[in-house]
Design an enzyme around this catalytic site. Structure first.
Site, PDB file in Angstrom:
ATOM      1  N   ALA A  56       0.778  -1.163  -0.062  1.00  9.82           N
ATOM      2  CA  ALA A  56       0.161  -0.150   0.091  1.00  9.82           C
ATOM      3  C   ALA A  56       0.894   1.302  -0.091  1.00  9.82           C
ATOM      4  O   ALA A  56       2.112   1.163   0.669  1.00  9.82           O
ATOM      5  CB  ALA A  56      -0.822  -0.006   1.192  1.00  9.82           C
ATOM      6  N   GLY A  68       0.569  -4.769   0.902  1.00  8.11           N
ATOM      7  CA  GLY A  68      -0.667  -5.039  -0.063  1.00  8.11           C
ATOM      8  C   GLY A  68      -0.311  -5.859  -1.276  1.00  8.11           C
ATOM      9  O   GLY A  68      -1.429  -6.162  -1.882  1.00  8.11           O
ATOM     10  N   GLU A  97      -0.852  -9.464  -0.525  1.00  9.67           N
ATOM     11  CA  GLU A  97      -2.093  -9.442  -0.304  1.00  9.67           C
ATOM     12  C   GLU A  97      -2.915  -9.777  -1.607  1.00  9.67           C
ATOM     13  O   GLU A  97      -3.748 -10.470  -1.710  1.00  9.67           O
ATOM     14  CB  GLU A  97      -2.676  -8.369   0.756  1.00  9.67           C
ATOM     15  CG  GLU A  97      -2.361  -8.542   2.051  1.00  9.67           C
ATOM     16  CD  GLU A  97      -2.630  -7.293   3.020  1.00  9.67           C
ATOM     17  OE1 GLU A  97      -2.103  -5.850   2.560  1.00  9.67           O
ATOM     18  OE2 GLU A  97      -3.341  -7.465   3.859  1.00  9.67           O
ATOM     19  N   GLU A 157       4.195  -4.981   7.394  1.00  9.84           N
ATOM     20  CA  GLU A 157       3.411  -3.663   7.937  1.00  9.84           C
ATOM     21  C   GLU A 157       4.218  -3.513   9.317  1.00  9.84           C
ATOM     22  O   GLU A 157       4.026  -2.376   9.794  1.00  9.84           O
ATOM     23  CB  GLU A 157       2.052  -4.181   7.990  1.00  9.84           C
ATOM     24  CG  GLU A 157       1.268  -4.096   6.545  1.00  9.84           C
ATOM     25  CD  GLU A 157       1.503  -5.213   5.736  1.00  9.84           C
ATOM     26  OE1 GLU A 157       2.298  -6.355   6.262  1.00  9.84           O
ATOM     27  OE2 GLU A 157       0.790  -5.279   4.736  1.00  9.84           O
TER      28      GLU A 157
HETATM   29  N1  COA Z   1       4.769   3.172  -0.933  1.00 10.21           N
HETATM   30  C1  COA Z   1       4.989   4.349  -1.375  1.00 10.21           C
HETATM   31  N2  COA Z   1       6.230   4.345  -1.975  1.00 10.21           N
HETATM   32  C2  COA Z   1       6.942   3.185  -2.024  1.00 10.21           C
HETATM   33  C3  COA Z   1       6.463   2.037  -1.625  1.00 10.21           C
HETATM   34  C4  COA Z   1       5.351   1.971  -0.862  1.00 10.21           C
HETATM   35  N3  COA Z   1       4.862   0.840  -0.018  1.00 10.21           N
HETATM   36  N4  COA Z   1       7.685   0.975  -1.912  1.00 10.21           N
HETATM   37  C5  COA Z   1       8.465   1.771  -2.617  1.00 10.21           C
HETATM   38  N5  COA Z   1       8.066   3.171  -2.881  1.00 10.21           N
HETATM   39  C6  COA Z   1       9.025   4.122  -3.493  1.00 10.21           C
HETATM   40  C7  COA Z   1       9.908   4.743  -2.648  1.00 10.21           C
HETATM   41  O1  COA Z   1       9.505   5.570  -1.736  1.00 10.21           O
HETATM   42  C8  COA Z   1      10.712   5.183  -3.879  1.00 10.21           C
HETATM   43  O2  COA Z   1      10.141   6.354  -4.127  1.00 10.21           O
HETATM   44  P1  COA Z   1      11.228   7.676  -4.477  1.00 10.21           P
HETATM   45  O3  COA Z   1      12.215   7.399  -5.249  1.00 10.21           O
HETATM   46  O4  COA Z   1      10.405   8.810  -5.052  1.00 10.21           O
HETATM   47  O5  COA Z   1      11.903   7.973  -3.064  1.00 10.21           O
HETATM   48  C9  COA Z   1      10.480   4.433  -5.089  1.00 10.21           C
HETATM   49  O6  COA Z   1       9.297   3.698  -4.683  1.00 10.21           O
HETATM   50  C10 COA Z   1      11.528   3.158  -4.978  1.00 10.21           C
HETATM   51  O7  COA Z   1      11.969   2.632  -3.744  1.00 10.21           O
HETATM   52  P2  COA Z   1      12.940   2.557  -3.028  1.00 10.21           P
HETATM   53  O8  COA Z   1      12.884   2.254  -1.467  1.00 10.21           O
HETATM   54  O9  COA Z   1      14.164   3.511  -3.331  1.00 10.21           O
HETATM   55  O10 COA Z   1      13.728   1.098  -3.781  1.00 10.21           O
HETATM   56  P3  COA Z   1      14.776   0.051  -3.025  1.00 10.21           P
HETATM   57  O11 COA Z   1      15.252  -0.934  -4.207  1.00 10.21           O
HETATM   58  O12 COA Z   1      15.933   0.672  -2.186  1.00 10.21           O
HETATM   59  O13 COA Z   1      13.856  -1.028  -1.909  1.00 10.21           O
HETATM   60  C11 COA Z   1      11.883  -2.000  -1.098  1.00 10.21           C
HETATM   61  C12 COA Z   1      12.856  -1.560  -2.399  1.00 10.21           C
HETATM   62  C13 COA Z   1      10.826  -2.750  -1.828  1.00 10.21           C
HETATM   63  C14 COA Z   1      12.638  -3.002  -0.251  1.00 10.21           C
HETATM   64  C15 COA Z   1      11.515  -0.615  -0.349  1.00 10.21           C
HETATM   65  O14 COA Z   1      11.031   0.390  -1.415  1.00 10.21           O
HETATM   66  C16 COA Z   1      10.565  -1.027   0.681  1.00 10.21           C
HETATM   67  O15 COA Z   1      10.789  -1.528   1.616  1.00 10.21           O
HETATM   68  N6  COA Z   1       9.261  -0.639   0.185  1.00 10.21           N
HETATM   69  C17 COA Z   1       8.249  -0.596   1.237  1.00 10.21           C
HETATM   70  C18 COA Z   1       7.517  -1.887   1.459  1.00 10.21           C
HETATM   71  C19 COA Z   1       6.646  -1.953   2.501  1.00 10.21           C
HETATM   72  O16 COA Z   1       6.969  -1.716   3.744  1.00 10.21           O
HETATM   73  N7  COA Z   1       5.336  -2.409   2.080  1.00 10.21           N
HETATM   74  C20 COA Z   1       4.242  -2.496   2.789  1.00 10.21           C
HETATM   75  C21 COA Z   1       3.480  -1.168   2.896  1.00 10.21           C
HETATM   76  S1  COA Z   1       2.104  -1.287   4.073  1.00 10.21           S
END
Ligand code: COA
Length: 260
Positions: free
Chosen positions: A66, A111, A114, A134
């Protein structure tokens, strides 16, 4: 119909929907949830569509969760509504009456996991990563993750993944029964295409009956589940495809299902 957050592409009877926010790793904001709900409702109604493939744009992510930036400022009431919209989308997918295949090429987190769990098949690349992170945000899954993970992989895996928030690779996901198949990234499309072509050529009344009986039956006492099965079984006898399938067997030839 044109979407802002999705792409939609038909090939024969197979519709491929892709979440198209690659710069945000295809994170699900409210607009994306609403467009997905609409897109699945249209796929359900369109008789030409027999199978839906759901994926994300780009190599890196199926869906990374999400949208955290959007959720950050939510009030509890907004969060309640967001959760309900997400849960309703997942139910729409699960109850589509047509098979939905999740093509998971990268991150399927929060999400995203999910969403994949609401689909009827999950085909994963060996580069895919799954998880319910989460808890690391001070949150819990809100689009059905605690319930579907419990049902798909059991209490021990549901508690482990939701409580630790850790990512698992595709091989571990396979061992937990979370995915149907893991293939090398280069073979993902051919595997998904072969499965979708197989399902698209099947008799739709029988396919819908199996989806109904397995999904509804999994949530009730066996007597009620058996009743679902009987009703779905009987309904197949109203289809020309059932006459054709049984006739073809007796004539020692391949059936030609026409979809009615
Ligand atoms: N919501 C909003 N934005 C997200 C996102 C999310 N769930 N997951 C990734 N993004 C965005 C990042 O903020 C970043 O945006 P920006 O370039 O404008 O700063 C872009 O996507 C790229 O992500 P980034 O974190 O830089 O890539 P990474 O390769 O370093 O890491 C992940 C990849 C998947 C490990 C990391 O993005 C992450 O942990 N995401 C969240 C996962 C999460 O907690 N999901 C559950 C949400 S309830």
């Amino acid at each position: 119909m044109a979407y802002r957050t999705l792409t939609s592409h038909d090939e024969g009877a197979v519709r491929t929907l892709a979440v198209n926010r690659p710069d945000k790793l295809n994170a699900l904001d409210l607009e994306t949830l609403n467009e997905l709900t609409l897109a699945f409702a249209q796929a359900a109604q369109d008789e030409a569509v027999r199978v839906v493939v759901l994926t994300g744009t780009g190599e890196k992510a199926f869906v990374a969760g999400a949208d955290i930036a959007q959720m950050h400022d939510y009030t509890p009431l907004q969060a309640q509504s967001f959760s309900r919209v997400g849960q309703a989308l997942m139910l729409t997918i699960e109850r589509l009456g047509k098979p939905v295949i999740a093509r998971v090429q990268g991150y399927a987190l929060g999400g995203g996991m999910e969403l994949a769990m609401a689909c009827h098949f999950r085909i994963a690349s060996d580069k895919a990563k799954f998880g319910q992170p989460e808890v690391n945000l001070g949150l819990i899954p809100g689009f059905g993750g605690t319930q579907r993970l419990l049902r798909l992989a059991g209490r021990s895996a549901a508690l482990e993944l939701c409580l630790t928030g850790r990512q698992i690779d595709a091989t571990r996901a396979l061992s937990l029964g979370l995915v149907n198949e893991v293939v090398e990234a280069e073979r993902l499309d051919e595997t998904v295409n072969a499965l979708s072509a197989h399902l698209a050529a099947s008799a739709p009344r029988a396919v819908a009956g199996i989806l109904d009986a397995v999904l509804a039956g999994g949530e009730c006492a066996i007597e009620q589940g058996l009743d679902y099965e009987t009703q779905a079984f009987a309904l197949c006898f109203s289809s020309e495809d059932m006459r054709e399938g049984t006739k073809a067997f007796l004539e020692r030839r391949k059936p030609q299902f026409k979809g009615h």
